[in-house]
Write a protein that holds these residues in place. Structure first.
Motif, PDB file in Angstrom:
ATOM      1  N   ASP A 164       0.835  -1.202   0.000  1.00 53.86           N
ATOM      2  CA  ASP A 164       0.000   0.000   0.000  1.00 53.86           C
ATOM      3  C   ASP A 164       0.865   1.246   0.000  1.00 53.86           C
ATOM      4  O   ASP A 164       1.879   1.320   0.710  1.00 53.86           O
ATOM      5  CB  ASP A 164      -0.902   0.041   1.241  1.00 53.86           C
ATOM      6  CG  ASP A 164      -1.814  -1.178   1.332  1.00 53.86           C
ATOM      7  OD1 ASP A 164      -2.093  -1.766   0.272  1.00 53.86           O
ATOM      8  OD2 ASP A 164      -2.229  -1.529   2.438  1.00 53.86           O
ATOM      9  N   ALA A 165       0.443   2.255  -0.762  1.00 56.92           N
ATOM     10  CA  ALA A 165       1.181   3.516  -0.804  1.00 56.92           C
ATOM     11  C   ALA A 165       0.258   4.647  -1.234  1.00 56.92           C
ATOM     12  O   ALA A 165      -0.719   4.430  -1.952  1.00 56.92           O
ATOM     13  CB  ALA A 165       2.374   3.430  -1.766  1.00 56.92           C
ATOM     14  N   VAL A 166       0.587   5.853  -0.770  1.00 57.15           N
ATOM     15  CA  VAL A 166      -0.084   7.073  -1.211  1.00 57.15           C
ATOM     16  C   VAL A 166       0.940   7.897  -1.982  1.00 57.15           C
ATOM     17  O   VAL A 166       2.019   8.192  -1.466  1.00 57.15           O
ATOM     18  CB  VAL A 166      -0.637   7.887  -0.025  1.00 57.15           C
ATOM     19  CG1 VAL A 166      -1.213   9.210  -0.515  1.00 57.15           C
ATOM     20  CG2 VAL A 166      -1.712   7.099   0.711  1.00 57.15           C
ATOM     21  N   PHE A 167       0.598   8.270  -3.233  1.00 59.81           N
ATOM     22  CA  PHE A 167       1.509   9.010  -4.098  1.00 59.81           C
ATOM     23  C   PHE A 167       1.017  10.448  -4.261  1.00 59.81           C
ATOM     24  O   PHE A 167      -0.169  10.691  -4.491  1.00 59.81           O
ATOM     25  CB  PHE A 167       1.587   8.360  -5.487  1.00 59.81           C
ATOM     26  CG  PHE A 167       2.191   6.988  -5.490  1.00 59.81           C
ATOM     27  CD1 PHE A 167       3.533   6.803  -5.759  1.00 59.81           C
ATOM     28  CD2 PHE A 167       1.411   5.873  -5.238  1.00 59.81           C
ATOM     29  CE1 PHE A 167       4.091   5.538  -5.773  1.00 59.81           C
ATOM     30  CE2 PHE A 167       1.953   4.603  -5.250  1.00 59.81           C
ATOM     31  CZ  PHE A 167       3.300   4.432  -5.516  1.00 59.81           C
ATOM     32  N   ASP A 168       1.934  11.384  -4.135  1.00 57.36           N
ATOM     33  CA  ASP A 168       1.676  12.788  -4.466  1.00 57.36           C
ATOM     34  C   ASP A 168       2.686  13.141  -5.549  1.00 57.36           C
ATOM     35  O   ASP A 168       3.857  13.408  -5.266  1.00 57.36           O
ATOM     36  CB  ASP A 168       1.848  13.682  -3.239  1.00 57.36           C
ATOM     37  CG  ASP A 168       1.273  15.075  -3.465  1.00 57.36           C
ATOM     38  OD1 ASP A 168       1.040  15.427  -4.637  1.00 57.36           O
ATOM     39  OD2 ASP A 168       1.067  15.797  -2.482  1.00 57.36           O
ATOM     40  N   VAL A 169       2.230  13.129  -6.802  1.00 57.40           N
ATOM     41  CA  VAL A 169       3.126  13.200  -7.953  1.00 57.40           C
ATOM     42  C   VAL A 169       3.277  14.644  -8.427  1.00 57.40           C
ATOM     43  O   VAL A 169       2.296  15.367  -8.588  1.00 57.40           O
ATOM     44  CB  VAL A 169       2.599  12.316  -9.100  1.00 57.40           C
ATOM     45  CG1 VAL A 169       3.516  12.411 -10.317  1.00 57.40           C
ATOM     46  CG2 VAL A 169       2.493  10.872  -8.637  1.00 57.40           C
ATOM     47  N   LYS A 170       4.511  15.041  -8.651  1.00 60.75           N
ATOM     48  CA  LYS A 170       4.808  16.385  -9.139  1.00 60.75           C
ATOM     49  C   LYS A 170       4.782  16.414 -10.658  1.00 60.75           C
ATOM     50  O   LYS A 170       5.368  15.552 -11.323  1.00 60.75           O
ATOM     51  CB  LYS A 170       6.188  16.836  -8.638  1.00 60.75           C
ATOM     52  CG  LYS A 170       6.548  18.246  -9.055  1.00 60.75           C
ATOM     53  CD  LYS A 170       7.913  18.650  -8.503  1.00 60.75           C
ATOM     54  CE  LYS A 170       8.267  20.075  -8.916  1.00 60.75           C
ATOM     55  NZ  LYS A 170       9.596  20.488  -8.380  1.00 60.75           N
TER      56      LYS A 170
END
Length: 339
Positions: A164-170
């Motif tokens: 599981d992961a949460v991504f905040d992509v630039k």
């Protein structure tokens, strides 16, 4: 009461008292506190780095020995006179061929450690990662993220996730897409957005908080399909290739583990037990199958499987037993399962 950094470090180490845990839990209910919490969590984790073999260093040493054989340990060799010493003796051809094969085979076997970095978490660990392109990743326990050691952000932004992961992509000026490879047959392609991914052997889930993502997935006997997700969409793809799409109002509840919060909304105890196994890697059992139909609504903050299990037992008036590293829930009058 505003908790200090020292108090948070005590909590991360599993040494906080119940009163201190309550203070931290109340503080975390304020959205403005969560970013500070996650920054301190990252700082604490950096104080306890995991061991990672330095393949680049050892490969460089190996190349130096090839380039400077005179620096190798001295050996006594009985030499033949120069005029009768054969330069390309058949045995030398055999040795050279053998060395070439060993080097090629070694390079093939260790290509992943040489070219890819894998970051993992154990059963009780959360990690925050800052990627070279400015994107951030929150990695849940029992999870791993693989990314290239070289060329990331230049040639591609492709990572592989298990867990599981949460991504905040630039978003980059080059419009280079960011791709998350989940379970076999599912890829999440984005340009700049925030989303969470669950990649397990049995299924994969993607929840989009903001922006847009394009899913590439395989179904049985069909070519690769595409699905454009909108904010609030929740997609589940099982191991048979069946895809399910739903609209969710509260997308944050799919990543409450990021703040060690577990949210339940009329959730069956069967599903709660499954989550304990998935998040903490601990086997949990129900002594009576009838318990699986009981439901729970609310939010529980827990940093370990024991904390979550004890809270569940208290809320549902259950008996909690430990047997051979298993958590067993039963009613107070039942006899726990035997192995």
């Amino acid at each position: 009461m505003e908790p200090t950094k020292e108090l948070l470090f005590t909590y991360f180490a599993g040494q906080a008292t119940s009163v201190q845990q309550k203070v931290i839990g109340e503080w975390l209910t304020r959205p403005a506190s969560r970013e500070t919490y996650f920054q301190w969590l990252d700082e604490w984790e950096r104080s306890f780095p995991q061991y990672a073999p330095d393949f680049a260093h050892h490969l460089d040493q190996f190349r130096q020995r090839l380039d400077n054989p005179d620096k190798a340990p001295a050996r006594v060799i009985r030499s033949l006179p120069e005029e009768i010493r054969p330069f390309w003796h058949p045995a030398r051809w055999l040795i050279a061929a053998s060395l070439t094969f060993v080097l090629l085979a070694g390079g093939w076997l260790f290509r992943k450690p040489l070219f890819y970095q894998t970051i993992t978490t154990n059963a009780y660990q959360l990690r925050s990662l800052n990627l070279p392109d400015g994107s951030t990743v929150a990695l849940n326990s029992n999870s791993s993220l693989q990314l290239p050691r070289m060329g990331y952000g230049w040639f591609s932004r492709r990572v592989a996730l298990k867990g599981d992961a949460v991504f905040d992509v630039k978003h980059l000026s080059t419009h280079q897409p960011f791709v998350v490879q989940a379970t076999d047959g599912l890829e999440v392609e984005v340009l700049g957005t925030e989303f969470s991914v669950r990649s397990r052997a049995s299924h994969a889930e993607v929840v989009l908080k903001r922006g847009k993502v394009n899913l590439h997935y395989k179904t049985a006997n069909q070519p690769v399909q595409n699905l454009l997700m909108k904010p609030g969409d929740w997609v589940r793809l099982d191991e048979k290739g069946a895809l399910r799409l739903q609209q969710q109002r509260d997308t944050t509840r799919f990543a409450h583990w990021r703040y060690r919060l577990f949210s339940f909304n009329n959730t069956s105890l069967r599903e709660v037990v499954r989550q304990i196994r998935a998040v903490f890697g601990v086997n949990a059992q129900l002594a009576d199958p009838a318990l699986a139909r009981r439901t729970l609504t609310g939010t529980i903050r827990a940093g370990s499987s024991d904390e979550l299990a004890e809270a569940l037992a208290e809320l549902l008036d259950l008996k909690l037993s430990h047997r051979d590293q298993n958590l067993i829930f039963s009613t107070p009058t039942e006899i726990p399962l035997t192995q």
